[in-house]
Each structure stands twice: as structure tokens, then as C-alpha cells.
Design an enzyme around this catalytic site. Structure first.
Site, mmCIF file in Angstrom:
data_model
loop_
_atom_site.group_PDB
_atom_site.id
_atom_site.type_symbol
_atom_site.label_atom_id
_atom_site.label_comp_id
_atom_site.label_asym_id
_atom_site.label_seq_id
_atom_site.Cartn_x
_atom_site.Cartn_y
_atom_site.Cartn_z
ATOM 1 N N GLY A 1 -2.679 32.412 23.605
ATOM 2 C CA GLY A 1 -2.131 31.457 22.641
ATOM 3 C C GLY A 1 -1.847 32.095 21.290
ATOM 4 N N LEU A 2 -1.685 33.422 21.252
ATOM 5 C CA LEU A 2 -1.371 34.093 19.990
ATOM 6 C C LEU A 2 0.091 34.565 19.976
ATOM 7 C CD1 LEU A 2 -4.705 36.095 19.539
ATOM 8 C CD2 LEU A 2 -4.061 33.909 18.492
ATOM 9 N N SER A 3 0.882 33.921 20.838
ATOM 10 C CA SER A 3 2.334 34.150 20.876
ATOM 11 C C SER A 3 2.743 35.562 21.243
ATOM 12 C CB SER A 3 2.979 33.758 19.546
ATOM 13 O OG SER A 3 2.890 32.389 19.399
ATOM 14 N N GLU B 1 -0.003 21.191 14.416
ATOM 15 C CA GLU B 1 0.063 21.520 15.845
ATOM 16 C C GLU B 1 0.843 20.443 16.587
ATOM 17 O OE1 GLU B 1 -0.275 24.639 16.986
ATOM 18 O OE2 GLU B 1 -2.310 24.639 16.199
ATOM 19 N N ASP C 1 6.176 20.830 15.603
ATOM 20 C CA ASP C 1 7.473 21.532 15.419
ATOM 21 C C ASP C 1 8.595 20.883 16.218
ATOM 22 O OD1 ASP C 1 6.449 22.587 17.835
ATOM 23 O OD2 ASP C 1 6.910 24.681 17.350
ATOM 24 N N SER D 1 7.168 47.945 30.805
ATOM 25 C CA SER D 1 6.059 47.395 30.027
ATOM 26 C C SER D 1 4.821 48.245 30.281
ATOM 27 C CB SER D 1 5.791 45.946 30.445
ATOM 28 O OG SER D 1 4.468 45.593 30.093
ATOM 29 N N SER E 1 4.315 36.177 23.896
ATOM 30 C CA SER E 1 5.674 36.090 24.451
ATOM 31 C C SER E 1 6.724 35.975 23.355
ATOM 32 C CB SER E 1 5.808 34.968 25.478
ATOM 33 O OG SER E 1 5.004 33.886 25.161
ATOM 34 N N GLU F 1 13.137 30.821 25.827
ATOM 35 C CA GLU F 1 12.032 30.024 26.387
ATOM 36 C C GLU F 1 12.592 28.803 27.118
ATOM 37 O OE1 GLU F 1 8.642 30.329 26.271
ATOM 38 O OE2 GLU F 1 8.475 32.065 24.938
ATOM 39 N N ASP G 1 6.738 29.632 16.814
ATOM 40 C CA ASP G 1 6.229 30.968 17.156
ATOM 41 C C ASP G 1 7.258 32.063 16.860
ATOM 42 O OD1 ASP G 1 4.316 29.295 18.101
ATOM 43 O OD2 ASP G 1 4.638 29.715 20.225
HETATM 44 C C1 GLA Z 1 3.239 26.490 21.455
HETATM 45 C C2 GLA Z 1 4.751 26.364 21.212
HETATM 46 C C3 GLA Z 1 5.045 26.018 19.755
HETATM 47 C C4 GLA Z 1 4.214 24.819 19.277
HETATM 48 C C5 GLA Z 1 2.747 24.981 19.659
HETATM 49 C C6 GLA Z 1 1.941 23.743 19.369
HETATM 50 O O1 GLA Z 1 2.744 27.592 20.766
HETATM 51 O O2 GLA Z 1 5.410 27.553 21.554
HETATM 52 O O3 GLA Z 1 6.423 25.791 19.573
HETATM 53 O O4 GLA Z 1 4.756 23.627 19.766
HETATM 54 O O5 GLA Z 1 2.575 25.308 21.030
HETATM 55 O O6 GLA Z 1 1.879 23.503 18.017
#
Ligand code: GLA
Length: 384
Positions: A122-124, A32, A35, A66, A126, A158, A170
Site C-alpha cells: 500500500g505504498l504505491s 482516504e 480522491d 524487473s 505500482s 490502472e 498515488d
Molecule cells: C489507493 C488508490 C488511490 C486512493 C487510495 C485511497 O491507493 O490508488 O487513488 O483512492 O487507495 O485513498
């Protein structure tokens, strides 16, 4: 995910049969905030998706609806709008502009988007919109898909359109995810290894705190700057380093005293988290669950105490998980300041785990958590 609704709506609105594309959300197992420090991450794509229905147009106009947000917008590929408007379509227009900038000749298109990824958890969600829309744009424009370039276009959106200086994790996992596997990604070279998740008795259980603290994107950008500051200072003594990835833990221990205290803590987290991630990949591959549990616990403590991106609700969920039967690892996942924890739970204990976490979390926070059992899934594709 049911595609009937989106197809029916598309036909009603545009009188045509659309092509369908999907891109998954993700959960990060470990690695975490590494990246954007050229380090290692180990996410898996989950069986929750953004679906895009689309047909190409003869002009450069893009119409997007949407379903989740019940909103529509139109823009022109040749007349880019203002970036960083704080709008949901920044992700859509941002990825189109990034693809155009990378040399892709895109056609205009009519799109409808639907998703079953919880927004802001926080499950991406976007990243999955960026990847699904980017994938759709490329296919509808008869262009080949280079998955790494597509991930980079999402990241570019982003940075330039949304204003979040995120790493590549992500978007990368959403394009390149593999069923029953996690990916160990080297975020410097963008090489990756598939890690078979041989955990026949275990399920991946995501617990959503259902809070998203306002700080998340501003603090994220601050953490990134603190890491860059650490590299700049350490470079005076270690001139060959380019990123925290290049600093060994013993070098860090020797020179930590030249760093301001908060920068010291951030660097310590990143350097150790990189080591933990590589070890965790090995633990997964060999089925060393005890080691995995330790590594995930250490990752959470470090994110809480040194990187300082956890929050009370995440800590409550991780604490509660540590008292449950059949749990082989629990930690916060994603950027932090709310969002989710990832838990590896023995199949036979999942029902009891869910019931107990819901009850105890509510007792401590007065919030009902959301619990999702997820499977490691494939990356973006066209739904045929
Ligand atoms: C978000 C960012 C990722 C990563 C995480 C933390 O999800 O989009 O690129 O940095 O936080 O690990």
C-alpha cells in the site's frame, strides 16, 4: 538507493551506459478514499523509489527486465497487447499506451527496473513504476515532461490496463512530491498546495501489517460504485451536485435517510474525511499536533466503521500505537484491507515504539511487522 547494481546489469545486458530515472512511493497522511470523489487528499512522497535504467531504440520494441521480480518481457509499441492480464508488465505497457493515446510519439526502449518499495504494502509501488517508466519514455523520446499529464497517464494505465479504478492521488504525488512537504491536492481541479511538514521533533513511521487481503481491488471498485450511487440518489434532491465533494455535512444529515444504509455510511465517511483533510493541512501548517492526533484518529475510526476498508491487523497496529509514548497520530493509510499504518512519532521515542509494536503485534497476530522510518521526498526525476 544504490544504483551500482542496476547500471552494471544494464551494461552487461545491453553493452551501453543507461540513463537513470526514479519515482517515489507515497504515504497518505490523511484524505482516504476521497480522491475519486473529487475531494481532498494530503499525501507525501517517501524516500523509497522505483529506479529505471534505460536507453532508446531505433524501432518500436520495448524490452523490460524487473530485478525485483527476476522477470523480463518484450512488447511492441505499435501492437498493444491484451489489457488486464494480471501481469506485472500491465503497468509498463499500460503507461506507454496511455502516453501514445495522449499524442506522445514514443521511441522503443530497453529498460531495467529496480525498486526498494515493498510490493503490495500500500505504498504505491505500482504508481511509482508507472511514473518512473513514463518519465523515462518521455525523456528518452526527447519529449517534454508535463507532470500532471504524466500522472494522468499512470492513472489511465490502472483503469484500462490493470483494471483498478483508482483515483489520481498515488500517481500525482509520485510525479509532484516535494522534499520536506506534503501536498494538499484538490482532486477535482488538480490544483495543489505544498504543506511544509514543520515537525522537527517527529518522524514519519510506517508500520506494515504484512498482510494484503484478496478483497482489496474488488472491494475498492465496489466502494467507488457505492459513492457514485450515493451521488445519483442525492442528486434527486440536490440537482447541482456532481460528486460527494459538493455535498455539505448538513445537507447530508438532512437527506441521509433516502440512502441505503451502506451507501449512507460510505457517503458519511467521504464528506467528513474531506473536512478533516483541509483541517489537517492547517493543523500541520500551524504545528497544532493535538488537533492532528484527533483528526487522524477520527479518520481511522471512520475508515473502520463507516467505509469498512480496515482489517484486524490494521486496527491492532493503530490500537497499539495509541498506548505508546510520543505518538502524535496514527491511522491506516492507502486503500486498506491490509497494507500500512502511518504514525507520527517523537524522535526520542522511535526505538522504544519500534520494539514495543513488533513485540505486541506479533503476540496478537503471529506476524512480524515491517517498520520503515520515512522522509518526505521529491517526486520523479532523472538521476544525474
Ligand atoms: C489507493 C488508490 C488511490 C486512493 C487510495 C485511497 O491507493 O490508488 O487513488 O483512492 O487507495 O485513498
Amino acid at each position: 538507493m544504490d544504483t551500482f547494481r542496476i547500471v552494471e546489469l544494464f551494461q552487461k545486458k545491453y553493452g551501453k551506459q543507461p540513463r537513470l530515472f526514479k519515482a517515489p512511493g507515497r504515504v497518505n497522511l490523511i484524505g482516504e478514499h476521497t480522491d475519486y470523489n473529487d475531494g481532498f487528499v494530503m499525501p507525501m512522497a517517501i524516500d523509497r523509489w522505483t529506479i529505471v535504467a534505460g536507453t532508446p531504440r531505433e524501432d518500436s520494441k520495448v524490452n523490460v527486465t524487473s530485478i525485483t521480480l527476476d522477470k523480463s518481457v518484450s512488447f511492441d509499441l505499435n501492437k498493444p497487447g491484451e489489457p488486464k492480464r494480471g501481469e506485472w508488465y500491465d503497468y509498463v505497457e499500460g503507461v506507454a499506451q496511455a502516453l501514445l493515446k495522449s499524442g506522445a510519439t514514443l521511441r522503443g526502449a530497453d529498460f531495467i527496473i529496480d525498486s526498494n518499495i515493498p510490493i503490495g504494502a500500500g505504498l504505491s509501488s505500482s504508481a511509482s513504476i508507472e511514473v518512473a517508466i513514463g518519465f523515462a519514455f518521455l525523456v528518452l523520446s526527447n519529449l517534454p515532461i508535463d507532470r500532471i499529464k504524466l500522472a494522468l497517464a499512470g492513472q489511465n494505465a490502472e483503469h484500462n490496463y490493470v483494471g483498478m479504478n483508482c483515483g489520481i492521488m498515488d500517481q500525482f504525488i509520485s510525479t509532484l512530491g516535494k522534499k520536506n512537504h506534503a501536498l494538499l491536492i484538490d482532486c477535482r481541479s488538480l490544483d495543489y498546495k505544498t504543506i511544509k511538514l514543520e515537525l522537527s521533533d517527529f518522524l514519519f513511521v510506517i508500520c506494515d501489517t504484512r498482510v494484503k487481503h484478496k478483497l482489496s481491488s474488488s472491494e475498492y471498485n465496489i466502494r467507488r460504485q457505492e459513492c457514485e450511487k450515493g451521488v445519483k440518489i442525492l442528486r434527486k434532491i440536490l440537482p447541482n451536485i456532481k460528486a460527494l465533494r459538493d455535498v455539505t455535512f448538513s445537507e447530508f444529515n438532512c437527506h441521509a435517510n433516502i440512502l441505503p444504509v451502506n451507501v449512507q455510511k460510505r457517503c458519511k465517511h467521504v464528506i467528513q474525511e474531506n473536512l478533516r483533510t483541509v483541517q489537517a493541512a492547517e493543523a500541520f501548517s500551524k504545528g497544532h499536533l493535538g488537533m492532528l492526533k484527533e483528526l487522524m484518529a477520527a479518520s481511522h475510526r471512520s475508515l473502520r466503521d463507516d467505509y469498512q476498508v480496515s482489517c484486524k491487523e490494521l486496527d491492532v497496529l493503530v490500537d497499539l500505537a495509541s498506548f505508546q509514548n510520543g505518538v502524535t497520530g496514527s491511522r491506516m493509510t492507502g486503500g486498506g484491507f491490509g497494507g500500512c499504518t502511518i504514525n507520527l512519532v517523537n524522535k526520542s521515542n522511535v526505538q522504544e515504539f519500534k520494539a514495543s509494536i513488533c513485540k505486541e503485534y506479533f503476540a496478537q497476530t503471529q506476524i512480524n511487522p515491517e517498520i520503515h522510518v520515512c522522509e518526505p521526498s521529491d517526486g520523479a526525476c532523472e538521476i544525474i
